[in-house]
Design a protein around this motif. Sequence first.
Motif, PDB file in Angstrom:
ATOM      1  N   PHE A 112       6.505   3.083  -2.627  1.00  0.00           N
ATOM      2  CA  PHE A 112       6.212   3.606  -3.965  1.00  0.00           C
ATOM      3  C   PHE A 112       6.236   5.128  -3.990  1.00  0.00           C
ATOM      4  O   PHE A 112       6.466   5.732  -5.044  1.00  0.00           O
ATOM      5  N   SER A 113       6.031   5.770  -2.847  1.00  0.00           N
ATOM      6  CA  SER A 113       6.139   7.233  -2.792  1.00  0.00           C
ATOM      7  C   SER A 113       7.564   7.674  -3.064  1.00  0.00           C
ATOM      8  O   SER A 113       7.799   8.707  -3.709  1.00  0.00           O
ATOM      9  N   ASP A 115       9.748   5.782  -4.831  1.00  0.00           N
ATOM     10  CA  ASP A 115      10.059   5.394  -6.215  1.00  0.00           C
ATOM     11  C   ASP A 115       9.468   6.371  -7.220  1.00  0.00           C
ATOM     12  O   ASP A 115      10.070   6.641  -8.269  1.00  0.00           O
ATOM     13  N   TRP A 116       8.275   6.873  -6.931  1.00  0.00           N
ATOM     14  CA  TRP A 116       7.552   7.713  -7.891  1.00  0.00           C
ATOM     15  C   TRP A 116       7.533   9.189  -7.492  1.00  0.00           C
ATOM     16  O   TRP A 116       6.780   9.982  -8.060  1.00  0.00           O
ATOM     17  N   ASN A 117       8.379   9.566  -6.502  1.00  0.00           N
ATOM     18  CA  ASN A 117       8.527  10.970  -6.071  1.00  0.00           C
ATOM     19  C   ASN A 117       7.199  11.615  -5.645  1.00  0.00           C
ATOM     20  O   ASN A 117       6.859  12.726  -6.066  1.00  0.00           O
ATOM     21  N   LEU A 118       6.462  10.926  -4.802  1.00  0.00           N
ATOM     22  CA  LEU A 118       5.201  11.465  -4.265  1.00  0.00           C
ATOM     23  C   LEU A 118       5.469  12.064  -2.888  1.00  0.00           C
ATOM     24  O   LEU A 118       5.184  11.469  -1.854  1.00  0.00           O
ATOM     25  N   ASP A 122       3.395  16.855  -4.100  1.00  0.00           N
ATOM     26  CA  ASP A 122       2.658  15.720  -4.660  1.00  0.00           C
ATOM     27  C   ASP A 122       2.131  14.772  -3.588  1.00  0.00           C
ATOM     28  O   ASP A 122       1.637  13.685  -3.906  1.00  0.00           O
ATOM     29  N   SER A 175       3.356  -0.669 -12.309  1.00  0.00           N
ATOM     30  CA  SER A 175       4.507   0.042 -12.876  1.00  0.00           C
ATOM     31  C   SER A 175       4.483   1.544 -12.638  1.00  0.00           C
ATOM     32  O   SER A 175       5.505   2.208 -12.754  1.00  0.00           O
ATOM     33  N   ASN A 176       3.298   2.085 -12.317  1.00  0.00           N
ATOM     34  CA  ASN A 176       3.209   3.525 -12.082  1.00  0.00           C
ATOM     35  C   ASN A 176       2.010   3.848 -11.197  1.00  0.00           C
ATOM     36  O   ASN A 176       1.209   2.973 -10.841  1.00  0.00           O
ATOM     37  N   TYR A 177       1.899   5.110 -10.902  1.00  0.00           N
ATOM     38  CA  TYR A 177       0.887   5.600  -9.972  1.00  0.00           C
ATOM     39  C   TYR A 177      -0.523   5.351 -10.486  1.00  0.00           C
ATOM     40  O   TYR A 177      -1.413   4.939  -9.723  1.00  0.00           O
TER      41      TYR A 177
END
Length: 536
Positions: A112-113, A115-118, A122, A175-177
Amino acid sequence: MGDLREVPIKMTGIKKLTIEEAVDLIVDRITLKMVLSFVAVCCTILNTSIATYITIFSGYIPYNEWKCISTKCHALLASADDAKHFYSYESMCQNDLVADEDFEWSSSMQTFSMDWNLYCGDEAKLSLVSSVIFIGSLIGLLLSTGLFDWVGRKRGAMFGGFLVIVSLGGSCVASNYIVLLLLRVVSGFGLMVNYTGSYCWVLEIAPSYLRNPISGFFTLGWTAGVFILIGLSKLIGSWHYLYLAVTVLAILGILPFFFLPLPESPRFSLIKGKQDEALRTLKIMAKLSNNDICVDDFELVYEERNQSYMAQLRDFKSYPTMLRESVLGTITWFIVAVISYSYQFGWSKIGNDLHSIYFFAGFGDGVAYSTSVPVCKFLGRKKATLFYFLLVISMNLLAMLDVRFSDTWSLEHFVSMVGNIGASSAFVMMYLYSTELAPTSHRGMILCTSNSFARIGSFIGPYTSLLYGVTDRRVPLALYAALSLVACVMVWFLPDTTGRSVPETPGDVEKLREGLRKRKDTKKCVVIPNTANGSV
């Protein structure tokens, strides 16, 4: 199976017994049914470690697994002095490279990092989603202080397990962070309620001579869960399906609570004044132990304490020894949690191969949990706890030396693993130690409070590993050594519970400690005869 020890109480003419004497008399041998019952309860810890550490793998940032796709990135690669080591955190973050514009991930894992640009600036969000589970644990344990004393240990543990299933299942489709963050809070709430309730339940049912090995076996399940998570992460590339697999395991983990013949803790029943219910539980335990003793002849000696939460709080003022020991234990729990979770969430900072570094770390945990039982038996509760904290101190001091064995391994890697063994073992000891220090009437409250402060420490722990990127590496090592020294001081002022009865009420705590002080004073005053000349 054969008897483990000689029962000190004769079976003929028994009238009055404490609950501890009754349990020890009934469970006087190890049987297959009893072993399977205890093992089934202990398996709940598998899901605790898996759900706690899943973000290490589902949110992993592969800083050394990406490739250039922009002119800017290719130019940086061409001008790099060492193209072999170009793909790194420094190259990506110091040059403000952007995913899907300047580079694309080449890792076989999909997290998920990614996928969500963490990543880079960030990355702190990943630390937050990892550590926020302990905020949930803190909230859950504070609210469950009265839960265990209201519905019992077993039902409380089942409620916590249900929340874990719901939160993990929801994480599959997050679906999101922000959604994942909220689900981690719910997961933390359920995890520690389930863990603490299960631990309290099984130790209150177990006879005194089995509490130490059961405690070790219970926590050994934590390591087994880590290995299961490593294997699942290696086999399952998508973080969505990884969460799905873990949800299935959580469902399997709660099933034993519905099918086990073991009812509620007899100690809890007595505290509620339900002696008939406690006797029914003892009869079931006698059947599981293949013991034909007549439980109906027992007259259980106990003090009914069906009191409110506020009344329990007032007891800490009336019984200062219980207050002092609870405060010392709580501080120690906070410290050992900071150190332990600094190790657990910080291994990726000292190694590039995520699965292998955590495999060795898990192996170290296994060594810690499997050796803590014999070490505790040999040294006793207090000395064993002090030994492990001293081990953490010495290993962190040794890790400050700059000694490299290869590009991959250094002295810090090896001694940190030994230090992790010490921290994990100290955590095991504090669970057992606190359980035996606290009276049955207040055990739920004291364990929940201690665990709550441990959750605060657990939340802080993952952030301390970020110190490696902003200061000299010796700073966090010195911090861990200093904290361990403070923990040693706290434990030094606690009494040793080895071989002593578990108190049922706050009054028992005062009596037991006063008896211990009198024995110490008597030893100091013993006069040794001088046999050489016949004088004293």
